[in-house]
Write a protein that holds these residues in place. Structure first.
Motif, PDB file in Angstrom:
ATOM      1  N   LEU A 186       9.717   2.260   2.335  1.00  0.00           N
ATOM      2  CA  LEU A 186       8.525   1.439   2.571  1.00  0.00           C
ATOM      3  C   LEU A 186       8.701   0.031   2.024  1.00  0.00           C
ATOM      4  O   LEU A 186       9.328  -0.317   0.918  1.00  0.00           O
ATOM      5  N   ASN A 187       8.496  -0.996   2.591  1.00  0.00           N
ATOM      6  CA  ASN A 187       8.528  -2.469   2.253  1.00  0.00           C
ATOM      7  C   ASN A 187       7.537  -2.673   1.106  1.00  0.00           C
ATOM      8  O   ASN A 187       6.329  -2.622   1.505  1.00  0.00           O
ATOM      9  N   ARG A 214       5.396   2.507   7.807  1.00  0.00           N
ATOM     10  CA  ARG A 214       6.461   1.541   7.942  1.00  0.00           C
ATOM     11  C   ARG A 214       5.907   0.739   8.966  1.00  0.00           C
ATOM     12  O   ARG A 214       6.307  -0.512   9.118  1.00  0.00           O
ATOM     13  N   SER A 215       5.038   0.830  10.146  1.00  0.00           N
ATOM     14  CA  SER A 215       4.689  -0.091  10.966  1.00  0.00           C
ATOM     15  C   SER A 215       3.405  -0.709  10.636  1.00  0.00           C
ATOM     16  O   SER A 215       3.399  -1.917  11.379  1.00  0.00           O
TER      17      SER A 215
END
Length: 355
Positions: free
Chosen positions: A137-138, A115-116
């Motif tokens: 998640l993108n 995520r980061s």
């Protein structure tokens, strides 16, 4: 374009031998003794100390190839996700308590890392979709780069090796399985299915299992299963073998069987296809994505289904010949290690040049 990139490699003392042949003015190797104390120390170093080192060394992009990255990274980061084990409950239950605990911790750090991170690289679309659908998640920052094929397995040197011919000719015809002996690898079901298929077909095929013993109790279960099915003269545990022997076995096996239910992108399947082996394997996780049309699939939990597919490959020579050709065609579509490296570098170069 980025024509000249300075690279800093952070590593533990235990891994320094892997980097001994690296000689370049643009590459600096920094050793963390603290990270080498234990797995916990490595994670602690990566999450708390590494971010400050990145700042002091004015790093532009951080690449983390081992599933986790600093959750609070001060620079752009790329993390490579190369496992799905911590996300599979039936996988986790195969391990003792302390390893279960480590897997659960790894799971949450992997999710947070994904995520980061600025970009996330997956070895299969299966794992990518798992992170997108289950953990939000993108998808716009994800990439899929299939694990590279080793060009060694496309060479023909082992076919003329008289020592290997003499060593293994007594086993022919044989079915090959390449797998370390972990409980989740589904070896017990494979042995039951193989026994049933031999009885049904009356075949004299041997089963060779190449892989190291990773769990003493599971190894005992395997030996007990072999005895239960009276397979002492038909199933042979080879342990870990040299790469030239492995290539030889891939090339000369009657067919290759892969019973594992959980894989991210199975490199053993890529090796087998590179050698033109006919393949039967599990129909779960990323196996269909790995082999596509170059395999016959079975339900890994259904020993009757597995036995039927073994019987099919034992009896149908035309099918085996067809699968050999499909293996060779499929592997042409997969990148080699150099191509994987270049694709990965392109992702990081793009991050460097972005405003």
């Amino acid at each position: 374009m980025v024509d000249d990139i300075d690279i800093i490699i952070f590593t533990r003392k235990q891994n320094i031998d892997l980097l001994e042949n690296i000689k370049s003015q643009n590459i600096e190797i920094l050793i963390s003794r603290f990270a080498g104390i234990s797995r916990f120390a490595r994670v602690l170093w990566e999450q708390t100390i590494l971010p400050f080192i990145l700042i002091s060394n004015k790093v532009d992009v951080l690449f983390c190839p081992g599933n986790i990255a600093p959750i609070f990274s001060p620079v752009k980061s790329v993390v490579w996700i190369g496992t799905i084990g911590p996300f599979i409950k039936s996988f986790i239950k195969c391990f003792p308590f302390y390893e279960k605990f480590e897997l659960y911790i790894n799971k949450f750090i992997m999710i947070a890392s994904g995520r980061s991170a600025t970009n996330v690289i997956f070895e299969s679309d299966f794992t990518k979709q798992l992170f997108i659908n289950d953990f939000g998640l993108n998808k716009n920052k994800t990439h899929v780069i299939n694990i590279g094929k080793d060009v060694y397995y496309t060479e023909d040197s082992s076919d003329s090796n008289s020592d290997l011919l003499n060593k293994y000719k007594l086993f022919e015809p044989y079915v090959l399985c390449v797998s370390h002996l972990y409980p989740y690898k589904n070896i017990l079901n494979m042995l039951s299915a193989f026994s049933a298929a031999r009885k049904q077909t009356g075949s004299k095929h041997k089963l060779l299992i190449a892989g190291g013993i990773k769990n003493i109790n599971y190894h005992k279960e395997i030996l007990s299963q072999i005895k239960t099915h009276s397979l002492q003269n038909s199933v042979f545990l080879l342990d870990t073998i040299a790469i030239d022997e492995l290539q030889y076995l891939y090339k000369r096996c009657h067919f290759f069987i892969f019973p594992s239910p959980y894989e991210n992108f199975a490199y053993t399947l890529v090796e087998a296809m590179s050698c033109g082996a006919p393949i039967i394997c599990s129909n779960t996780t990323a196996m269909p994505e790995t082999c596509q049309e170059a395999a016959i699939y079975f339900d890994p939990k259904n020993t009757e289904d597995m036995a039927e597919k073994i019987e099919l490959l034992i009896n149908d020579e035309d099918l085996r010949k067809s699968l050999i050709q499909k293996s060779l065609e499929r592997v042409k579509e997969l990148p080699d290690y150099e191509e994987v490296t270049l694709k990965t570098l392109d992702i990081m170069k793009n991050l460097i040049t972005e405003n």
